[in-house]
Design a protein around this motif. Structure first.
Motif, PDB file in Angstrom:
ATOM      1  N   VAL A  80      51.009  37.529  41.840  1.00 49.38           N
ATOM      2  CA  VAL A  80      50.023  36.587  42.407  1.00 49.38           C
ATOM      3  C   VAL A  80      50.063  36.706  43.861  1.00 49.38           C
ATOM      4  CG1 VAL A  80      48.868  34.406  42.845  1.00 49.38           C
ATOM      5  CG2 VAL A  80      49.351  35.146  40.374  1.00 49.38           C
TER       6      VAL A  80
ATOM      7  N   LEU B  55      49.222  39.871  45.080  1.00 50.14           N
ATOM      8  CA  LEU B  55      47.562  40.095  44.999  1.00 50.14           C
ATOM      9  C   LEU B  55      46.956  39.237  46.163  1.00 50.14           C
ATOM     10  CD1 LEU B  55      46.708  39.572  41.328  1.00 50.14           C
ATOM     11  CD2 LEU B  55      46.587  41.695  42.621  1.00 50.14           C
TER      12      LEU B  55
ATOM     13  N   PRO C 279      45.040  48.912  28.744  1.00 48.48           N
ATOM     14  CA  PRO C 279      44.866  47.884  29.421  1.00 48.48           C
ATOM     15  C   PRO C 279      45.590  47.404  30.684  1.00 48.48           C
ATOM     16  CG  PRO C 279      46.351  47.960  27.274  1.00 48.48           C
ATOM     17  CD  PRO C 279      45.619  49.380  27.706  1.00 48.48           C
TER      18      PRO C 279
ATOM     19  N   CYS D  59      45.503  49.147  33.497  1.00 45.75           N
ATOM     20  CA  CYS D  59      44.978  50.032  34.613  1.00 45.75           C
ATOM     21  C   CYS D  59      44.365  48.973  35.629  1.00 45.75           C
ATOM     22  CB  CYS D  59      43.833  51.030  34.049  1.00 45.75           C
ATOM     23  SG  CYS D  59      43.150  52.111  35.428  1.00 45.75           S
ATOM     24  N   PRO D  60      44.671  48.956  36.681  1.00 48.36           N
ATOM     25  CA  PRO D  60      44.064  48.010  37.799  1.00 48.36           C
ATOM     26  C   PRO D  60      42.778  48.399  38.023  1.00 48.36           C
ATOM     27  CG  PRO D  60      46.249  48.775  38.528  1.00 48.36           C
ATOM     28  CD  PRO D  60      45.929  49.753  37.466  1.00 48.36           C
ATOM     29  N   ALA D  61      41.536  47.259  38.152  1.00 53.18           N
ATOM     30  CA  ALA D  61      40.456  47.599  38.487  1.00 53.18           C
ATOM     31  C   ALA D  61      40.277  48.462  39.786  1.00 53.18           C
ATOM     32  CB  ALA D  61      39.737  46.337  38.844  1.00 53.18           C
ATOM     33  N   MET D  62      41.108  48.180  40.858  1.00 61.75           N
ATOM     34  CA  MET D  62      41.410  48.886  42.029  1.00 61.75           C
ATOM     35  C   MET D  62      41.115  50.436  41.570  1.00 61.75           C
ATOM     36  SD  MET D  62      44.015  48.612  45.070  1.00 61.75           S
ATOM     37  CE  MET D  62      45.365  49.056  43.962  1.00 61.75           C
TER      38      MET D  62
ATOM     39  N   HIS E 134      38.413  40.934  34.696  1.00 65.29           N
ATOM     40  CA  HIS E 134      38.276  39.396  34.910  1.00 65.29           C
ATOM     41  C   HIS E 134      38.295  39.251  36.456  1.00 65.29           C
ATOM     42  CE1 HIS E 134      39.624  38.110  31.112  1.00 65.29           C
ATOM     43  NE2 HIS E 134      39.788  39.451  30.944  1.00 65.29           N
ATOM     44  N   ASP E 135      38.217  40.390  37.392  1.00 63.71           N
ATOM     45  CA  ASP E 135      38.270  39.874  38.866  1.00 63.71           C
ATOM     46  C   ASP E 135      36.642  39.877  39.112  1.00 63.71           C
ATOM     47  OD1 ASP E 135      38.088  40.298  41.850  1.00 63.71           O
ATOM     48  OD2 ASP E 135      40.258  41.157  41.369  1.00 63.71           O
TER      49      ASP E 135
END
Lengths: 258, 233, 251
Positions: free
Chosen positions: B60, B63, B173, B175-178, B208-209
């Protein structure tokens, strides 16, 4: 193996010293000194004494709740610390404590189960002692809702639930009203007279002791200063009260007998 | 005596424990130098046996640390423009390495940080070093290898090669959205809008972002406007 | 056996009537709700953060019940004289201790089940895919709590102070997770601290049972048999320490 002919309770030269320490300071308190007596089968034996004379200590040693510092105790021929020895004994402490959330029935089921009762036998015994102790209509009442008198009755009920051969009652009339005292006395007479239960009891009420007991021991500062047969206080002019006052007021070392 | 003997036996039980079948030595202490919240937070959570939670807390923090830069990535992606950035955020690699030392299975942290370093911040050397550490902790994780390859190819300007290596990782699962948005961006640059749109729809379905979901929505709108203008005579 | 069952059931009913479990359930629900908000900060790893936070909370709440229950139970039984009536029955002190331990263990188990049901419902609502590793994590937590309970009973009976018992149990609990770190620190301290090393043999090795922290790392089934063997031996020895004190205790 327990001796089937053994007396219910025998104390032989029993002494007890309480040792306590607090903030580095140790204190010793001699609660019992060389106490010897025995309870015969089928008798009611009273223990009289002033506050702090060692009555409750005697009861607790008899049941293995406390260890004696010296001497020997036999409960139906076995040391009281052995669970088997306590199978035939029932105990009513001065202030019986029960879980507040349980009903009378549940309390008896709990203690009956611990005494090895179960199933229909336990159900029958619970019904029987509730009737005998006047709790039949209160069987589902929770302990927290009971008055002092009814808690004392519940205490007696749990003590006799498993049909003990020796009943140890620590001030059974404590805090009871006159009617409740009468009912308690009748219950004790029934247990001893009809069921031949041996009873060891203590009380501050000399008149109750006079009425109930076959023999009485008088404790003073941890010593057993006198054991009296019923005939002794029947024949005495002032009854048991005068004999008791003489025993606790006289200087120690005079007139002791066991 | 009995109690003393019991304590000795307790010591014996603890000594015998490593011989029990299935015994796995505990994870080593984490890299003590990489505690973004301070040593006391680290000590408290470790002493309560909350090692994975501590890794989540550090994630966190990572992030939040990189949060502003991600915003730039999202805006650039929705406008199909490049993200420029070569410096700043010097702690990313160390923070991710710290998370990895706490939880060697926390692949998301490694992929996220290495993706940021390799694709956005122009620091492929640190990214590959981090991925190699990840492989050492979790040798079976083929995504790390894919990223090493993709970052290397990006460095050489081979967008097609890079996105080809990234493609299989996008449905995993962890894999970052970025990374998904970077892959979509590469597809757009290669003229493969359909593949880019599929990725953005995937982001909308699974992420979820809220920031990335909004970005994907805007990018899809842009792509569909572009498709309509191309289809007009 | 029947006496054990009766004592255990009585302890559980007493805990239920004291609303101890209800309070812990409410506390867990509130903390999970707050945790759900906090875990949202983890964005795409929200369910992982919720999973870890929830398991941590479940463990701490269950641990709290076990340590508190273990610390006050026998002290309260002695103070209220309930123990007098129970021990005047033909029941040995070892059986009494074991029966009460089982009851407190059941209480902790009920709390664990209820809080984990809440947690699981929240996770599934968030789209988390159930895995058997979750159940193994709960088992690991429960065995750790049983160890803590046995330690607390042993310490409480020797110390006669509920606060001291809770404090020492919590300390041993922390050391049990912190053993590798403490070992490393002592190693750095050189010969001046080497005499402290044997002390590290006493705290429980809780990292062995801490499956919730390694469930992504460990493939296949965890060594459940070894878990039970270790937890059983360790807790059993602490119960022996508790019995050693109880057998001489005066009521």
């Amino acid at each position: 193996m327990p001796d089937p002919t053994a007396l219910p309770l025998v104390f032989t030269s029993v002494g007890k010293v309480y040792e306590r320490s607090h903030l580095g300071r140790a204190t010793r308190q001699q609660a019992l000194r060389l106490v010897s007596f025995e309870i015969r089968a089928g008798e009611i034996f009273g223990l009289l004494g002033l506050n702090g004379s060692g009555k409750t200590t005697t009861f607790k040693i008899a049941l293995g709740l406390i260890q004696p510092s010296q001497g020997q105790v036999r409960l139906f021929g076995l040391p009281p610390v052995r669970a088997q020895a306590r199978r035939k004994a029932g105990y009513l402490p001065e202030v019986p404590a029960f879980s507040q959330h349980l009903s009378c029935e549940q309390v008896l089921a709990f203690y009956g189960g611990l005494s090895g009762l179960g199933g229909r036998i336990l159900e029958h015994r619970i019904a029987s002692v509730l009737e005998l102790c006047g709790l039949k209509l209160l069987r589902r009442r929770r302990v927290r809702e009971l008055s002092k008198g009814y808690r004392q009755r519940l205490g007696l009920a749990q003590a006799i639930l498993h049909d003990p051969e020796l009943l140890i009652l620590d001030e059974p009339a404590s805090g009871l009203d006159p009617l409740a005292i009468l009912e308690m006395r009748r219950a004790i007479e029934h247990l001893n007279g009809d069921l031949k239960t041996s009873i060891l009891l203590s009380s501050h009420s000399i008149s109750e002791i006079e009425r109930l007991c076959d023999r009485v021991a008088i404790l003073r500062e941890g010593r057993l200063v006198k054991v009296l047969e019923k005939s002794a206080w029947k024949e005495a002019e002032g009854g048991l009260e005068d004999l008791f006052v003489d025993a606790v007021a006289a200087p120690l070392g005079t007139g002791e007998s066991a | 005596m009995i109690s003393a003997a019991a304590l000795v036996l307790i010591a014996g039980v603890n000594a015998f424990l490593p011989r029990l079948p299935g015994f796995v030595p505990p994870l080593p202490p984490p890299s003590l130098g990489a505690a973004p919240g301070g040593a006391s937070e680290e000590a408290l959570l470790l002493s309560l046996g909350l090692r994975r939670l501590l890794a989540d807390v550090w994630m966190v923090r990572l992030l939040l640390y990189y949060g502003a830069a991600e915003e730039a990535v999202r805006s650039a992606a929705s406008e199909s423009s490049e993200v420029s950035g070569s410096g700043g955020y010097p702690e990313i690699a160390a923070r991710a390495a710290g998370i990895l030392s706490l939880d060697p299975s926390f692949s998301y942290a490694v992929l996220y940080a290495s993706g940021a370093l390799g694709f956005n911040l122009g620091r492929p050397g640190e990214a590959i070093e981090l991925l190699r550490r990840g492989l050492a902790a979790d040798p079976g994780n083929w995504r790390y290898r894919a990223y090493i390859g993709a970052i290397g190819l990006t460095k050489n300007g081979d967008r097609r090669g890079a996105v080809g290596l990234l493609a299989p990782t996008l449905d995993m699962p962890d894999c970052p959205a970025m990374i998904k948005s970077i892959a979509a961006f590469l597809y757009i640059k290669l003229g493969e809008s359909a593949k880019a749109a599929a990725i953005y729809r995937k982001i909308l379905e699974t992420s979820h972002d809220p920031g990335y979901r909004e970005m994907a929505r805007r990018a899809l709108a842009r792509l569909s406007r572009g498709a309509r203008s191309r289809s007009r005579p | 056996m029947r006496a054990l069952y009766i004592l255990a059931k009585d302890s559980l009913e007493e805990a239920l009537s004291s609303r101890l479990i209800l309070v812990s359930l409410v506390a867990a629900a509130v903390l999970l709700y707050l945790g759900e908000a906090v875990s949202a900060l983890a964005a795409e790893e929200e369910t992982r953060a919720l999973l870890d936070l929830g398991l941590g909370l479940i463990e701490l709440v269950t641990l709290g019940i076990a340590i508190f229950g273990g610390a006050v139970f026998f002290l309260r039984e002695g103070e209220t004289k309930r123990a007098d009536l129970i021990l005047s029955r033909p029941i040995g002190r070892a059986r009494y201790l074991l029966g009460r331990f089982l009851g407190l263990a059941l209480t902790a188990g009920v709390s664990l089940l209820l809080t984990s049901a809440l947690h699981l419902a929240l996770l599934l609502f968030k789209g988390w895919l159930f895995t058997p590793a979750y159940l193994y994590a709960l088992l690991g937590i429960y065995l750790k709590v049983l160890i803590a309970l046995s330690m607390t009973l042993g310490i409480a009976l020797w110390s006669t102070s509920a606060l001291a018992a809770m404090g020492f149990s919590a300390l041993l609990w922390s050391l049990g997770h912190f053993l590798p770190e403490v070992g490393e620190l002592l190693g750095r301290g050189g010969t001046s601290l080497v005499w402290l090393k044997p002390v590290l043999w006493i705290p429980p090795n809780l990292s062995f049972l801490n499956y919730r922290d390694v469930m992504s790392l460990a493939p296949g089934f965890p060594p459940v048999g070894a878990w039970f063997a270790y937890a059983g031996a360790y807790a059993g020895l602490w119960l022996l320490i508790a019995w050693d004190r109880l057998r001489l205790k005066e009521f």
